[in-house]
Motif scaffolding. Structure first.
Motif, short mmCIF file in Angstrom:
data_model
loop_
_atom_site.label_atom_id
_atom_site.label_comp_id
_atom_site.label_asym_id
_atom_site.label_seq_id
_atom_site.Cartn_x
_atom_site.Cartn_y
_atom_site.Cartn_z
N THR A 4 0.94 -1.16 -0.09
CA THR A 4 -0.18 0.13 -0.19
C THR A 4 0.81 1.13 0.06
O THR A 4 2.12 1.17 0.10
N THR A 5 0.14 2.20 -0.19
CA THR A 5 0.96 3.72 -0.13
C THR A 5 1.65 3.98 1.45
O THR A 5 2.68 4.39 1.33
N ALA A 6 1.02 3.27 2.03
CA ALA A 6 1.48 3.27 3.59
C ALA A 6 2.69 2.70 3.86
O ALA A 6 3.63 3.13 4.45
N PHE A 205 6.01 -7.28 -5.37
CA PHE A 205 5.19 -6.41 -4.40
C PHE A 205 4.71 -5.30 -5.14
O PHE A 205 4.09 -4.40 -4.36
N GLN A 206 4.90 -4.78 -6.22
CA GLN A 206 4.24 -3.70 -6.98
C GLN A 206 4.70 -2.45 -6.11
O GLN A 206 3.80 -1.60 -5.91
N VAL A 207 5.98 -2.23 -5.80
CA VAL A 207 6.35 -1.10 -4.85
C VAL A 207 6.04 -0.01 -5.99
O VAL A 207 5.72 1.26 -5.38
N ARG A 208 6.33 -0.38 -7.11
CA ARG A 208 6.58 1.14 -8.02
C ARG A 208 5.14 1.63 -8.15
O ARG A 208 4.93 2.63 -8.26
N THR A 209 4.11 0.63 -8.41
CA THR A 209 2.76 1.09 -8.59
C THR A 209 2.24 1.82 -7.38
O THR A 209 1.36 2.97 -7.32
N ALA A 210 2.57 1.32 -6.14
CA ALA A 210 2.15 2.12 -5.09
C ALA A 210 2.89 3.43 -4.79
O ALA A 210 2.21 4.25 -4.31
#
Length: 328
Positions: A4-6, A205-210
């Motif tokens: 998540t963004t958090a 974990f798609q850190v770039r997207t978040a």
């Protein structure tokens, strides 16, 4: 499998030490803990104390900028990539220097032949790379998943960062540059593995997207960056493979030499007390009664066993058991 963004804000806050209003305080804390960990590790290695070295692993904060480098690669954050990488290099140099200084106060040479902590860190092999890859993956996973953060102390113990750097400094001071180079290779192996697996975990974990959903700038992911990470792994894998083959050959030679040496010792009424390698030389230690056993017959037997190309040092100790009766 997406953070998540958090989660992104938590990770960037934890890993990018040079970012934010409290950067100076965090850098001061980093350097304080690192130097103290370096002193603990150097003292533990010098004393050949496993417990003390483990304590240094837990205290050392060096994994933070290493994983931060991986996160900066994924986000294509040039500023934090540069600052994290420089922090790793400067931190490594600081630990080596600390180990060298500690070595000045130790009256004996701290080398592999007399110290098990050194011996375990100067001949890294491919299996060390495999362990580092798995440990790095666990560390990155524990960072993206706050609910498994309890695993981080175990990661700190499993991954060897500060102790091999301390060994580099201590062995340099003891006049053993080849052993220092081996310990430095172990450190480089662990760093490359952490960055590689950290990059993979962050991408999965798609850190770039978040991160793109926050106010943080996320640059385009460049293939050159991923190629560089892979090249770093390959760069350390090549010497590790060479060392592994050398160690396997020496183990095979020891296995082949053991029955030959044992048969020779029984014929001479002596006892084999140890078979090991010192560099490229096979060392055989034997103890027995006078007169000394004939070492020439052992050389001939080893040649017949296919070890004609192996130099051998034979240590013959005149021993035996003597009873000293009580006088009182």
């Amino acid at each position: 499998m997406r953070v998540t963004t958090a989660d992104v804000q938590r990770m960037t806050s934890a890993l990018f030490i040079s970012e934010g209003p409290s950067s100076r305080s965090r850098q001061a804390t980093f350097w304080t803990l690192l130097i103290l960990a370096a002193i603990i590790a150097s003292a533990g290695v010098a004393a050949d104390s496993t417990a003390t070295v483990i304590g240094a692993m837990i205290v050392a904060p060096l994994m933070t900028p290493i994983v931060g480098t991986a996160l900066a690669i994924v986000l294509n954050d040039h500023r934090n990539l540069t600052s994290s990488a420089l922090l790793v290099v400067a931190g490594a140099a600081g630990v080596v220097a600390t180990g060298y200084v500690v070595g000045l106060f130790v009256p004996i040479e701290i080398v592999a032949a007399t110290n098990s902590q050194v011996a375990g860190r100067v001949t890294p092999q491919l299996i060390d790379l495999l362990a580092a890859l798995a440990t790095g993956a666990v560390g990155a996973f524990a960072l993206v998943r706050a609910d498994v953060s309890d695993a981080l102390p175990g990661v700190a113990i499993a991954i060897s960062l500060v102790p091999p750097l301390a060994v580099v400094g201590l062995t340099l001071e003891s006049g053993a540059p080849n052993q220092a180079l081996g310990a430095l290779l172990l450190f480089a192996t662990n760093v490359a593995a952490i960055i590689a697996t950290g990059t993979i975990v962050f991408l999965l974990f798609q850190v770039r997207t978040a991160a793109g959903e926050t106010e943080r700038f996320v640059g385009p992911l460049r293939g050159a960056s991923l190629v560089t990470v892979a090249a770093a792994l390959l760069l350390v894998a090549v010497p590790l493979s060479t060392i592994s083959q050398h160690v396997l050959r020496q183990n095979a030679d020891k296995i082949a030499a053991a029955p030959v040496a044992q048969a020779w010792a029984e014929q001479e009424s002596w006892t084999i007390t140890g078979i090991s390698f010192s560099g490229s030389v096979l060392r055989i230690e034997a103890i027995g009664p006078a007169p000394e056993a004939d070492a020439a017959t052992l050389r001939a037997a080893l040649d017949e066993a296919g070890l004609a190309d192996v130099d051998v040092d034979v240590t013959l100790v005149i021993g035996g058991t003597r009873r000293l009766p009580a006088t009182g």
